[in-house]
Design an enzyme around this catalytic site. Structure first.
Site, mmCIF file in Angstrom:
data_model
loop_
_atom_site.group_PDB
_atom_site.id
_atom_site.type_symbol
_atom_site.label_atom_id
_atom_site.label_comp_id
_atom_site.label_asym_id
_atom_site.label_seq_id
_atom_site.Cartn_x
_atom_site.Cartn_y
_atom_site.Cartn_z
ATOM 1 C CG HIS A 128 1.801 -5.315 -3.062
ATOM 2 N ND1 HIS A 128 3.264 -5.454 -3.505
ATOM 3 C CD2 HIS A 128 1.454 -6.482 -3.370
ATOM 4 C CE1 HIS A 128 3.827 -6.732 -4.322
ATOM 5 N NE2 HIS A 128 2.391 -7.056 -4.291
HETATM 6 ZN ZN LIG Z 1 3.365 -12.046 -4.235
#
Ligand SMILES: [Zn+2]
Length: 310
Positions: A128
Site C-alpha cells: 500500500h
Molecule cells: Zn491485504
C-alpha cells in the site's frame, strides 16, 4: 525440487501497532513456525538495507520525514482520521530496514548464486505504500524497491509483479503506473480498502487489475486470475517474477470476504511457478503482505511454499 530461501529477522517481530491491531507479530511468528515444518526451507537473516535503495522508489525527503516521526515511546499515527490505523513505534526503524533489506538480500542471492526461489517473511508489509504516502500498515514499498533494485543494479529489463493480496496494491500501482518495463497484475476484492484497482486503471498497458466481488469462490477466483493476469503476463515474458503474497483472500480472514481455501494458495502459486519456469529460469521472490487469521496463515503459507518448490 527447488529449495526455498526464507529471509526474515527477529527485528520484524518488534514492530508494534497497539493491542487488538490486526497487523501483529503473531502473524510472522505463525508463518515462520509453519515454515520450520517443511523440508527444503532454508532460513537466512535479512540485513538492514541502505537508505539509497529506498530512494530508488521514495524521495529522500519523504524517507527522512517518516524516520523523524518515529516516537521514543508509544505510537505515532502517520495518517489523518478516518484512516488512522498505520502507526510508527519505537522499534519501527529496524523492522522497516530489515523488511526492505530482505528483498535486497534475495535479489543479490538470486543473481549471484544458484537459488531461484525466495520468500521474504517480513513486516511491516509494503504494497500500500505509495511514493510519498504511508497507508494500510505500509511505510515503504518492499516489493517495488526490490523491482527497482533488480532493474538498476542487475540490468533486469522486464519484471513481472503479481499481487494476490485481497486488497488492491495502490502503492505498487502508484510507483509503476508509467513504467512499461514493469508488469503489475492484481486480483482484489472490490469495493474494499483502498478503493483503487478498477479495470480502467491500465497505466501504459502494464497494469492489469482484476476486481472481484465479495463472496467470490475458489473456482471463479482462479479463472479470473488466469484470464486477467496470467495470460497477459505470459505475453509480457518477464525475466524475474515478484509476488505480493497476501493471504487475506482466505475464507477465514476477518478483513475481507473472499472464500479461498488454504489449498487454493498452492494452485495460485503453481500457476505462477509454471510460468516462471517457462520465461525466467524459475526466478521468483515472494513477499509477505496481508493475512490476518492465524490458522489461515499457518495453512496457506505451507501451500504457497510447497508450490514455490516445484
Ligand atoms: Zn491485504
Amino acid at each position: 525440487m527447488n529449495d526455498v530461501i526464507v529471509y526474515t529477522h527477529k527485528d520484524c517481530f518488534l514492530k508494534f501497532n497497539g493491542n487488538n491491531h490486526p497487523e501483529r507479530k503473531e502473524r510472522i511468528e505463525t508463518v515462520n513456525n509453519s515454515l520450520k515444518k517443511i523440508n527444503n526451507v532454508i532460513f537466512k537473516e535479512s540485513e538492514n538495507t541502505s537508505l539509497e535503495n529506498i530512494y530508488l522508489v521514495h524521495p529522500e525527503m519523504y524517507v527522512k520525514n517518516l524516520f523523524n516521526m518515529i516516537p521514543n515511546e508509544g505510537l505515532k499515527s502517520v495518517e489523518k482520521e478516518p484512516y488512522a490505523d498505520t502507526y510508527l513505534c519505537p522499534n519501527s526503524r529496524n523492522a522497516i530496514l530489515k523488511s526492505v533489506g530482505a528483498g535486497i538480500n534475495a535479489s543479490d542471492d538470486l543473481i549471484k548464486n544458484k537459488s531461484k526461489r525466495f520468500f521474504c517473511s517480513i513486516r511491516p508489509p509494503g504494497h500500500h505504500a505509495e511514493k510519498i504516502r504511508a497507508n494500510g500498515f505500509c511505510f515503504f514499498n518492499n516489493i517495488a524497491i526490490t523491482a527497482k533494485y533488480l532493474i538498476n543494479k542487475y540490468s533486469i529489463n522486464k519484471i513481472g509483479i503479481i499481487d494476490f493480496d485481497v486488497h488492491h496494491c495502490n502503492g505498487t500501482q502508484d510507483i509503476f503506473i508509467d513504467q512499461e518495463n514493469v508488469f503489475l497484475g492484481s486480483i482484489h476484492q472490490s469495493p474494499l480498502f483502498p478503493g483503487t484497482g478498477s479495470k480502467d486503471e491500465k497505466g501504459k498497458n502494464n497494469i492489469f487489475n482484476a476486481p472481484i466481488k465479495a463472496g467470490t469462490e475458489s473456482k471463479e477466483f482462479i479463472d479470473i486470475f488466469n484470464q486477467t493476469i496470467i495470460e497477459n503476463l505470459d505475453k509480457f515474458k518477464p525475466e524475474v517474477i515478484l509476488i505480493s503474497a497476501g493471504f487475506d483472500a482466505h475464507k477465514r480472514d476477518p478483513l475481507a470476504n473472499i472464500n479461498l481455501e488454504s489449498k487454493d494458495f498452492f494452485y495460485l502459486t503453481k500457476i505462477i511457478t509454471d510460468l516462471a519456469n517457462i520465461h525466467c529460469e524459475g526466478r521468483i521472490i515472494s513477499f509477505l503482505e496481508g493475512g490476518y487469521d492465524l490458522i489461515a496463515l499457518e495453512e496457506a503459507i505451507q501451500e504457497h511454499i510447497k508450490a514455490l518448490m516445484i
